[in-house]
Design an enzyme around this catalytic site. Structure first.
Site, short mmCIF file in Angstrom:
data_model
loop_
_atom_site.label_atom_id
_atom_site.label_comp_id
_atom_site.label_asym_id
_atom_site.label_seq_id
_atom_site.Cartn_x
_atom_site.Cartn_y
_atom_site.Cartn_z
N GLN A 180 28.51 -11.85 -4.93
CA GLN A 180 28.64 -11.43 -3.52
C GLN A 180 29.81 -12.10 -2.82
O GLN A 180 30.27 -11.63 -1.79
CB GLN A 180 27.35 -11.72 -2.75
CG GLN A 180 26.16 -10.88 -3.16
CD GLN A 180 26.29 -9.43 -2.72
OE1 GLN A 180 26.98 -9.09 -1.76
NE2 GLN A 180 25.61 -8.54 -3.43
N ALA A 201 32.17 -5.94 -10.97
CA ALA A 201 33.23 -5.12 -10.36
C ALA A 201 32.73 -4.21 -9.24
O ALA A 201 33.40 -4.02 -8.24
CB ALA A 201 33.93 -4.30 -11.43
N CYS A 326 16.52 -4.11 -5.65
CA CYS A 326 15.63 -4.26 -6.80
C CYS A 326 14.17 -4.43 -6.36
O CYS A 326 13.27 -4.07 -7.09
CB CYS A 326 16.03 -5.48 -7.63
SG CYS A 326 17.78 -5.65 -7.80
C1 PLP Z 1 24.49 -7.19 -7.72
C2 PLP Z 1 24.24 -8.60 -8.06
C3 PLP Z 1 24.04 -9.00 -9.39
C4 PLP Z 1 23.93 -8.02 -10.52
O1 PLP Z 1 25.14 -7.38 -10.81
P1 PLP Z 1 25.11 -6.02 -11.67
O2 PLP Z 1 26.54 -5.77 -11.99
O3 PLP Z 1 24.54 -4.98 -10.78
O4 PLP Z 1 24.30 -6.28 -12.87
C5 PLP Z 1 23.87 -10.35 -9.65
N1 PLP Z 1 23.90 -11.26 -8.66
C6 PLP Z 1 24.11 -10.91 -7.38
C7 PLP Z 1 24.15 -11.97 -6.34
C8 PLP Z 1 24.27 -9.58 -7.03
O5 PLP Z 1 24.44 -9.25 -5.76
#
Ligand code: PLP
Length: 388
Positions: A180, A201, A326
């Protein structure tokens, strides 16, 4: 309503058209396998190398410290399991926090089955860990500290530099999930003493299904996918060339002019928060008012359900989120909101608005117009309000 106002950028972001253009040749005419010796292969290999250089430059890392993966979840899994199983002869204790993404939390839970002991640090009511708690949790057998850079739900930013210093001093590996943070906070892995760092990405206007694990050279880590020699033998499988090229392009764009972009977002964010609290009674801001991501707003409206707010907003053309993508769909309130000390019934009434540079003043004006009557109407129907 012909336009969707997208306020769910922590869930995913729009693919930048320039990024898409950079990817297209590798989905069309340049279809070679990067491991092939012929021209089409070499051309693809070169494209991957360029992207690796772009990522390395964005993080102040070395070229050979960048590994491409299938996304943020894979990077988190690899970092934690890879370090745990490679270093278990030194110790089986890992420190993390109770507000991590599930890709970290569920990986740690999995490791408990293999005899690892995990300390889940609590956070203060502002969503930030207490450095003293971290110092106290460190043991002789601690091999890894994994603390996220910025939280995906409440946007709070952790004291990464201090954590890095402590880890370095004690000779413990430090992993951070920076999914993030990238593009919003400048990240220099050397200055911050980071040993492992995860990226994805699609959270910075790149394509879905591709990510990065930065592994500082010398870190003892296992390979996660066994097979061919791709990614210096550490992550086998023919590369997602178009995805990797897009990631490289996207990270270069995202890490440019961070200061200017975040200034714009912080102004928009703070004005919106102030107005939400002004216009809607019994509104609580979750997370720290200042140490938060520039585009993150997370509030609770007492006495109502976040899911109902989302449905109403959706009918008005506004895309937002409640808890994390999620956890929505399940009736359990977010583990992050519970960790900052909110009672269950309040945690249920959360709304997360995550802005991007494309979000305008007008978008926010519209939100501030439609949201107060939505909350008011839902409260009229709420059984909880009678207990007020
Ligand atoms: C979205 C997210 C993930 C997971 O990433 P993906 O590419 O969707 O597997 C992991 N950590 C954080 C903090 C996220 O926001």
């Amino acid at each position: 309503m012909n336009r969707i106002i997208y306020l769910d950028n922590a869930a995913t972001t729009r693919l930048n058209p320039k990024v898409l253009d950079s990817m297209l040749p590798y989905l069309k005419e340049s279809y070679g396998n990067p491991s092939s010796i012929h021209f089409l292969g070499r051309e693809n290999k070169k494209a991957i190398d360029k992207a690796r250089e772009q990522v390395a430059k964005s993080l102040n890392a070395q070229f050979n410290e960048i590994f491409f993966t299938g996304g943020g979840s894979e990077s988190d899994n690899w970092a934690i399991k890879g370090v745990a199983f490679a270093n278990e002869s030194k110790g089986k204790h890992i420190i993390t926090t109770n507000i991590e993404h599930h890709a970290v939390l569920h990986t740690c839970k999995y490791l408990e089955k293999y005899g690892f002991e995990i300390t889940y640090l609590p956070v203060k009511s502002n969503g930030i860990i207490d450095i003293e708690d971290l110092k106290k949790a460190i043991r002789e057998d601690t091999i890894l500290i994994s603390v996220m850079f910025a939280n995906n739900e409440i946007g709070t930013i952790q004291p990464i530099k201090e954590i890095g210093e402590i880890a370095r001093e004690k000779g413990i590996y430090f992993h951070t999930d920076a999914v993030q943070a990238i593009g919003h906070i400048p990240i220099d892995v050397k200055e911050l003493n980071i040993d492992l760092l995860s990226l994805s990405a699609h959270k910075f206007n790149g394509p879905k299904g591709v990510g990065v694990l930065y592994i500082k050279s010398g870190v003892n880590i296992l390979s996660m996918i066994h097979g061919g020699g791709q990614e210096r033998g550490k992550r086998a499988g023919t590369e997602n060339v178009a995805g990797i090229v897009g990631l490289g392009e996207a990270i270069e764009i995202a890490t440019k002019d961070i200061e200017k972009k975040s200034k714009y977002l912080i102004t928009l964010r703070d004005r919106t928060i102030k107005e939400l609290i002004n216009r809607i009674p019994d509104t609580i801001l979750n997370g720290d008012p200042k140490k938060r991501l520039p585009g993150n707003i997370n509030v609770c409206f007492k006495y109502i359900e976040g899911e109902s707010i989302l449905l109403m907003l959706d009918m008005k053309g506004l895309a937002a989120s409640s808890g994390s993508a999620c956890t929505s769909g399940s009736l359990k309130p977010s583990h992050v909101l519970l960790a900052i000390g909110l009672p269950h019934e309040i945690a249920h009434g959360s709304l997360r608005l995550t802005l991007s540079e494309e979000t305008t003043d007008k978008d926010m004006e519209y939100l501030l117009e439609v949201l107060p009557p939505i909350v008011e109407n839902l409260r009229k129907m709420s059984p909880l309000i009678k207990n007020k």
